[in-house]
Design a protein around this motif. Structure first.
Motif, short mmCIF file in Angstrom:
data_model
loop_
_atom_site.label_atom_id
_atom_site.label_comp_id
_atom_site.label_asym_id
_atom_site.label_seq_id
_atom_site.Cartn_x
_atom_site.Cartn_y
_atom_site.Cartn_z
N GLY A 211 0.81 -1.21 0.00
CA GLY A 211 0.00 0.00 0.00
C GLY A 211 0.84 1.26 0.00
O GLY A 211 0.61 2.19 -0.79
N ARG A 212 1.86 1.30 0.87
CA ARG A 212 2.75 2.48 0.93
C ARG A 212 3.55 2.62 -0.35
O ARG A 212 3.74 3.72 -0.87
CB ARG A 212 3.68 2.38 2.14
CG ARG A 212 2.98 2.47 3.47
CD ARG A 212 3.95 2.58 4.65
NE ARG A 212 5.03 1.62 4.66
CZ ARG A 212 4.95 0.37 5.16
NH1 ARG A 212 3.82 -0.07 5.67
NH2 ARG A 212 6.00 -0.42 5.13
N TRP A 213 4.05 1.50 -0.85
CA TRP A 213 4.89 1.50 -2.05
C TRP A 213 4.11 1.99 -3.25
O TRP A 213 4.57 2.86 -3.99
CB TRP A 213 5.41 0.09 -2.26
CG TRP A 213 6.57 -0.06 -3.18
CD1 TRP A 213 7.53 0.87 -3.48
CD2 TRP A 213 6.91 -1.23 -3.90
NE1 TRP A 213 8.45 0.33 -4.34
CE2 TRP A 213 8.09 -0.96 -4.61
CE3 TRP A 213 6.34 -2.49 -4.01
CZ2 TRP A 213 8.71 -1.89 -5.43
CZ3 TRP A 213 6.97 -3.42 -4.82
CH2 TRP A 213 8.14 -3.12 -5.52
N PHE A 214 2.91 1.45 -3.46
CA PHE A 214 2.09 1.88 -4.57
C PHE A 214 1.71 3.35 -4.44
O PHE A 214 1.61 4.06 -5.44
CB PHE A 214 0.84 1.03 -4.70
CG PHE A 214 1.07 -0.36 -5.24
CD1 PHE A 214 2.30 -0.78 -5.71
CD2 PHE A 214 0.02 -1.27 -5.29
CE1 PHE A 214 2.50 -2.06 -6.22
CE2 PHE A 214 0.19 -2.55 -5.79
CZ PHE A 214 1.44 -2.95 -6.26
N ALA A 215 1.51 3.83 -3.22
CA ALA A 215 1.16 5.24 -3.01
C ALA A 215 2.29 6.17 -3.45
O ALA A 215 2.05 7.32 -3.82
CB ALA A 215 0.81 5.48 -1.54
N ASN A 216 3.52 5.67 -3.41
CA ASN A 216 4.68 6.47 -3.79
C ASN A 216 5.03 6.37 -5.27
O ASN A 216 6.04 6.90 -5.70
CB ASN A 216 5.91 6.05 -2.96
CG ASN A 216 5.82 6.50 -1.54
OD1 ASN A 216 5.37 7.61 -1.26
ND2 ASN A 216 6.21 5.64 -0.61
N GLN A 217 4.19 5.67 -6.05
CA GLN A 217 4.47 5.46 -7.47
C GLN A 217 3.57 6.33 -8.32
O GLN A 217 2.77 7.10 -7.82
CB GLN A 217 4.29 3.97 -7.81
CG GLN A 217 5.11 3.03 -6.98
CD GLN A 217 6.59 3.37 -6.95
OE1 GLN A 217 7.21 3.65 -7.97
NE2 GLN A 217 7.16 3.34 -5.76
#
Length: 170
Positions: free
Chosen positions: A150-156
């Motif tokens: 979730g955090r990773w995708f939010a940063n993409q």
């Protein structure tokens, strides 16, 4: 006509499958990704991305190569792990019924809502900060990975770019 594997009742499925792929646990994983995406991006978790959460975190070889930090460059990570990601589109299709069932379960219990903009925590979100009484290190790793996703995708970038980078057609 023979019944589909996915139409079997949960008590008629193999015990390991019923434990790992049950709608409550899989829904919890999608909810964890949704919660952290919402927290970082202040926006709904795009519905198409919810279908790659389970194939990423429930596949041990993929789980093992997930980055430790959410600020890891997605394109570089994908290029470095291209060999294992070649199987992701097929895993995503095979787990689509499980993802759908998990989403339905979570929306019926009002833990998640589905809107035009994607998934959001619902009226009765799960208490995701509470550590389960009975758990294993493997399950804890899977839960942490779902939050990381979730955090990773939010940063993409845009969801379509994330999916295309992993070879998954939106």
């Amino acid at each position: 006509m023979m019944a589909s594997h996915w139409s079997l009742s949960w008590r008629n499925r193999p015990a390991e499958e019923a434990a790992l792929l049950n709608p409550a646990f899989c829904g919890e994983l999608i909810a964890r990704a949704t919660k952290d995406y919402e927290r970082i991006r202040a926006a709904a978790f795009p519905l198409p991305l919810s279908f790659v959460v389970l194939p990423l975190v429930l596949h041990p070889p993929t789980l093992a190569i997930l980055p430790g930090r959410a600020n890891t460059t997605f394109a570089t990570w994908s290029a470095d792990n291209e060999a294992i990601l070649t199987e992701l589109p097929d895993r995503t299709l095979r787990l689509r019924p499980i993802s759908r069932e998990a989403l339905l379960f979570m929306t019926q219990h009002r833990a998640l809502t589905v809107g035009a903009d994607g998934l959001k925590l619902g009226e009765k979100p799960l208490r995701l900060t509470v550590k389960a009484a009975a758990t294993t290190p493997d399950v804890d790793d899977i839960r942490r990975a779902a939050s990381l996703i979730g955090r990773w995708f939010a940063n993409q970038g845009a969801p379509v770019q994330i999916l295309q980078t992993m070879g998954v057609t939106p």
